[in-house]
Write a protein that holds these residues in place. Structure first.
Motif, PDB file in Angstrom:
ATOM      1  N   ALA A 247       7.854  -6.978 -20.150  1.00 51.00           N
ATOM      2  CA  ALA A 247       7.271  -6.930 -21.492  1.00 51.00           C
ATOM      3  C   ALA A 247       6.480  -5.637 -21.649  1.00 51.00           C
ATOM      4  O   ALA A 247       5.674  -5.294 -20.785  1.00 51.00           O
ATOM      5  N   GLY A 248       6.726  -4.934 -22.725  1.00 52.89           N
ATOM      6  CA  GLY A 248       6.025  -3.677 -22.954  1.00 52.89           C
ATOM      7  C   GLY A 248       4.520  -3.863 -23.001  1.00 52.89           C
ATOM      8  O   GLY A 248       4.014  -4.890 -23.473  1.00 52.89           O
ATOM      9  N   ASP A 249       3.802  -2.883 -22.503  1.00 48.50           N
ATOM     10  CA  ASP A 249       2.348  -2.989 -22.445  1.00 48.50           C
ATOM     11  C   ASP A 249       1.676  -1.804 -23.145  1.00 48.50           C
ATOM     12  O   ASP A 249       0.630  -1.330 -22.739  1.00 48.50           O
ATOM     13  N   SER A 250       2.297  -1.327 -24.218  1.00 50.00           N
ATOM     14  CA  SER A 250       1.761  -0.190 -24.960  1.00 50.00           C
ATOM     15  C   SER A 250       0.813  -0.672 -26.054  1.00 50.00           C
ATOM     16  O   SER A 250       0.615  -1.871 -26.264  1.00 50.00           O
ATOM     17  N   ALA A 251       0.270   0.283 -26.798  1.00 51.38           N
ATOM     18  CA  ALA A 251      -0.613  -0.053 -27.914  1.00 51.38           C
ATOM     19  C   ALA A 251       0.161  -0.548 -29.124  1.00 51.38           C
ATOM     20  O   ALA A 251      -0.406  -1.182 -30.025  1.00 51.38           O
ATOM     21  N   GLY A 252       1.452  -0.263 -29.173  1.00 55.90           N
ATOM     22  CA  GLY A 252       2.260  -0.711 -30.301  1.00 55.90           C
ATOM     23  C   GLY A 252       2.607  -2.181 -30.203  1.00 55.90           C
ATOM     24  O   GLY A 252       2.796  -2.718 -29.105  1.00 55.90           O
ATOM     25  N   PRO A 253       2.735  -2.876 -31.339  1.00 54.23           N
ATOM     26  CA  PRO A 253       3.034  -4.308 -31.315  1.00 54.23           C
ATOM     27  C   PRO A 253       4.501  -4.597 -31.026  1.00 54.23           C
ATOM     28  O   PRO A 253       5.388  -3.828 -31.393  1.00 54.23           O
ATOM     29  N   SER A 254       4.742  -5.704 -30.352  1.00 58.95           N
ATOM     30  CA  SER A 254       6.093  -6.181 -30.075  1.00 58.95           C
ATOM     31  C   SER A 254       6.190  -7.644 -30.465  1.00 58.95           C
ATOM     32  O   SER A 254       5.212  -8.402 -30.339  1.00 58.95           O
ATOM     33  N   TYR A 255       7.390  -8.045 -30.910  1.00 59.19           N
ATOM     34  CA  TYR A 255       7.622  -9.417 -31.355  1.00 59.19           C
ATOM     35  C   TYR A 255       8.989  -9.855 -30.831  1.00 59.19           C
ATOM     36  O   TYR A 255      10.024  -9.390 -31.311  1.00 59.19           O
ATOM     37  N   ALA A 256       9.001 -10.749 -29.854  1.00 55.30           N
ATOM     38  CA  ALA A 256      10.247 -11.088 -29.174  1.00 55.30           C
ATOM     39  C   ALA A 256      10.446 -12.598 -29.088  1.00 55.30           C
ATOM     40  O   ALA A 256       9.500 -13.355 -28.837  1.00 55.30           O
ATOM     41  N   ASN A 257      11.695 -13.015 -29.281  1.00 59.89           N
ATOM     42  CA  ASN A 257      12.130 -14.348 -28.889  1.00 59.89           C
ATOM     43  C   ASN A 257      12.725 -14.265 -27.490  1.00 59.89           C
ATOM     44  O   ASN A 257      13.535 -13.370 -27.207  1.00 59.89           O
ATOM     45  N   ILE A 258      12.352 -15.199 -26.615  1.00 53.44           N
ATOM     46  CA  ILE A 258      12.872 -15.238 -25.243  1.00 53.44           C
ATOM     47  C   ILE A 258      13.256 -16.694 -24.985  1.00 53.44           C
ATOM     48  O   ILE A 258      12.423 -17.532 -24.634  1.00 53.44           O
ATOM     49  N   ILE A 259      14.532 -17.014 -25.185  1.00 56.96           N
ATOM     50  CA  ILE A 259      14.942 -18.407 -25.330  1.00 56.96           C
ATOM     51  C   ILE A 259      16.164 -18.718 -24.460  1.00 56.96           C
ATOM     52  O   ILE A 259      17.176 -18.012 -24.500  1.00 56.96           O
ATOM     53  N   ASN A 260      16.073 -19.791 -23.662  1.00 59.28           N
ATOM     54  CA  ASN A 260      17.212 -20.370 -22.941  1.00 59.28           C
ATOM     55  C   ASN A 260      17.942 -19.348 -22.065  1.00 59.28           C
ATOM     56  O   ASN A 260      19.171 -19.296 -22.030  1.00 59.28           O
ATOM     57  N   ASN A 261      17.179 -18.552 -21.345  1.00 53.00           N
ATOM     58  CA  ASN A 261      17.737 -17.598 -20.390  1.00 53.00           C
ATOM     59  C   ASN A 261      17.598 -18.148 -18.965  1.00 53.00           C
ATOM     60  O   ASN A 261      16.765 -19.018 -18.704  1.00 53.00           O
ATOM     61  N   TYR A 262      18.411 -17.628 -18.051  1.00 58.81           N
ATOM     62  CA  TYR A 262      18.369 -18.082 -16.667  1.00 58.81           C
ATOM     63  C   TYR A 262      18.172 -16.863 -15.758  1.00 58.81           C
ATOM     64  O   TYR A 262      18.967 -15.918 -15.779  1.00 58.81           O
ATOM     65  N   PHE A 263      17.113 -16.891 -14.956  1.00 54.56           N
ATOM     66  CA  PHE A 263      16.796 -15.840 -14.005  1.00 54.56           C
ATOM     67  C   PHE A 263      17.080 -16.360 -12.597  1.00 54.56           C
ATOM     68  O   PHE A 263      16.599 -17.442 -12.227  1.00 54.56           O
ATOM     69  N   ILE A 264      17.871 -15.607 -11.830  1.00 58.50           N
ATOM     70  CA  ILE A 264      18.271 -16.038 -10.494  1.00 58.50           C
ATOM     71  C   ILE A 264      17.898 -14.944  -9.507  1.00 58.50           C
ATOM     72  O   ILE A 264      18.446 -13.839  -9.545  1.00 58.50           O
ATOM     73  N   SER A 265      16.958 -15.248  -8.630  1.00 61.01           N
ATOM     74  CA  SER A 265      16.547 -14.264  -7.621  1.00 61.01           C
ATOM     75  C   SER A 265      17.688 -14.000  -6.646  1.00 61.01           C
ATOM     76  O   SER A 265      18.444 -14.903  -6.288  1.00 61.01           O
ATOM     77  N   GLY A 266      17.788 -12.730  -6.218  1.00 60.25           N
ATOM     78  CA  GLY A 266      18.776 -12.348  -5.226  1.00 60.25           C
ATOM     79  C   GLY A 266      18.110 -11.706  -4.024  1.00 60.25           C
ATOM     80  O   GLY A 266      16.876 -11.730  -3.899  1.00 60.25           O
TER      81      GLY A 266
END
Length: 438
Positions: A247-266
């Motif tokens: 996730a961006g950590d700048s001074a500018g605003p961000s607006y995100a949907n983060i829905i029904n994703n799958y993260f798999i460690s390798g």
């Protein structure tokens, strides 16, 4: 083309793409779903390749044409074209390719095993109204240091569908700046080359949709997001110590949907699925899964919907009303769908994409970050068989058999760009019929 004809084409394009809201192709979704491509222009045939012979230790190149009539570079050098392929195989590029406005790259028309573009990378910067489907873009060590596999900086209305993008020197697929309405769907973004090894920056306030993609074997930026973003039904596998979704950590605003994703460690995953962010990054998060145990079984659990699970972003309670996927799958369904359909699956996946999918199916046991695509286990881009194009008597890009079956004249080249009752040019109806809608 005279100026009156050009003006007529521009007005027709505006009528077709903006008034009707016609989809780029059946199954197009997200912010870039109404991209018009080359609908009011002309058909361009790619008829030659630049061929390469390589091994893991020897870099010997024998060339034909990478420029001039019939080349891919020439095909995308002028605006308002639908690009079809009379040849299949690997097109090797030494200089970066810059794509013009209003282009539909119809990789699904290539005979044999399709098309791979291998070499320095491509730029869609300052391009508008782009459709790119069923084609592989593989950069590699021979590309310019500090350059991306695919770059977009400035432009609007673009959709990338069933593409495979690998081996970027800087980012693999990166979107920055004044860019509006882009979709990447059903695609692979993988194996950014070490030492950087990045999936990509997705940084624009103009809206990017990422649906049903596979990010794989990138040390970091899977992706890194700022601005307006819709991230749904993606699979992220084997990120490294730089991070998964950042996730961006700048001074500018961000607006995100983060829905029904799958993260798999390798094997190289050493940090959490989500990192960074700040109070300016506003994320609606819902039903994301993480399988972290690397035990050879897909048995992840749901991430909580609290800030502690999503870095330092501001977790919000209301979903942003972006144009989402027509069918939202569960995270488990997304894994099944992505592994079956992602990347250049028509006419079939190449050896590189097969290796990447097999890594995911090891459920954490296989995968690596690479610094040279010519070494084991990839050994370069591999061989893509050429095949034979179907008979096309009038050279309009539509085979005779299809024209006869669909009421067109195989001796009249002008009917290819004629707008059908569906709103698509006849050539679009044909090229879209070759592959299923997403």
């Amino acid at each position: 083309m005279g100026w009156l004809q050009h003006l007529s084409a521009v007005l027709l394009l505006a009528l077709v793409s903006r008034v009707s809201g016609l989809l780029a192709f059946p199954g197009a979704e997200g912010f870039g779903r109404n991209s018009a491509g080359g609908r009011t222009g002309s058909v361009y045939h790619v008829t030659n390749l630049k061929r390469v012979a390589q091994s893991a230790t020897v870099d010997k190149v024998r060339t034909s044409s990478d420029q001039g009539s019939g080349s891919f570079r020439d095909a995308v050098s002028k605006a308002n074209r639908i690009v079809v392929f009379d040849v299949g195989g690997t097109i090797n590029i030494t200089d970066r390719v810059v794509v013009s406005k209003n282009i539909y790259i119809a990789g699904q028309t290539a005979p044999g095993q399709g098309i791979t573009i291998y070499g320095n990378g491509l730029s869609w910067s300052n391009a508008n109204e782009e459709i790119v489907r069923y084609i592989r873009f593989r950069m590699g060590r021979s590309g310019d240091s500090g350059k991306d596999g695919i770059t977009i900086a400035d432009g609007q209305n673009m959709i990338f569908d069933h593409v495979s993008v690998t081996w970027g020197r800087d980012e693999t697929f990166s979107i920055n700046g004044k860019v509006t309405n882009v979709t990447i769907q059903d695609s692979i973004i993988g194996q950014g080359l070490d030492t950087h090894s990045c999936g990509g920056l997705i940084q624009t306030d103009g809206g990017v949709s990422l649906f049903r993609n596979l990010y794989i074997d990138n040390k970091t930026r899977n992706p890194k997001v700022k601005g307006v973003n819709d991230f749904q039904n993606n699979v992220v596998y084997n990120w490294g110590g730089g991070g998964g979704y950042i996730a961006g950590d700048s001074a500018g605003p961000s607006y995100a949907n983060i829905i029904n994703n799958y993260f798999i460690s390798g094997p190289t995953s050493s940090v959490a699925a989500f990192t960074r962010g700040n109070a300016n990054f506003h994320g609606y998060v819902s039903n994301n899964f993480h399988d972290s145990n690397r035990n050879g079984v897909l048995d992840g659990t749901a991430l909580c919907a609290q800030k502690m699970c999503y870095g330092d972003m501001d977790v919000v309670k209301t979903k942003y009303t972006y144009p989402g996927p027509t069918k939202l799958r569960s995270p488990q369904e997304a894994v099944t769908y992505v592994l079956a359909n992602v990347g250049t699956t028509f006419p079939a996946r190449d050896a590189i994409d097969k290796i990447l999918v097999a890594e995911v199916q090891s459920w954490g046991r296989k995968g690596q970050l690479i610094s040279d695509e010519r070494a084991s286990p990839m050994y370069g881009p591999g061989y893509i068989a050429g095949g034979t194009k179907p008979i096309d008597s009038d050279g309009d890009g539509i085979p005779d058999a299809w024209e006869q079956a669909n009421g067109l004249n195989p001796r009249d080249a002008s009917d290819a760009m004629r707008i059908s009752s569906s709103g698509y040019a006849n050539i679009e109806v044909y090229v879209n019929s070759l592959v299923p809608s997403s």
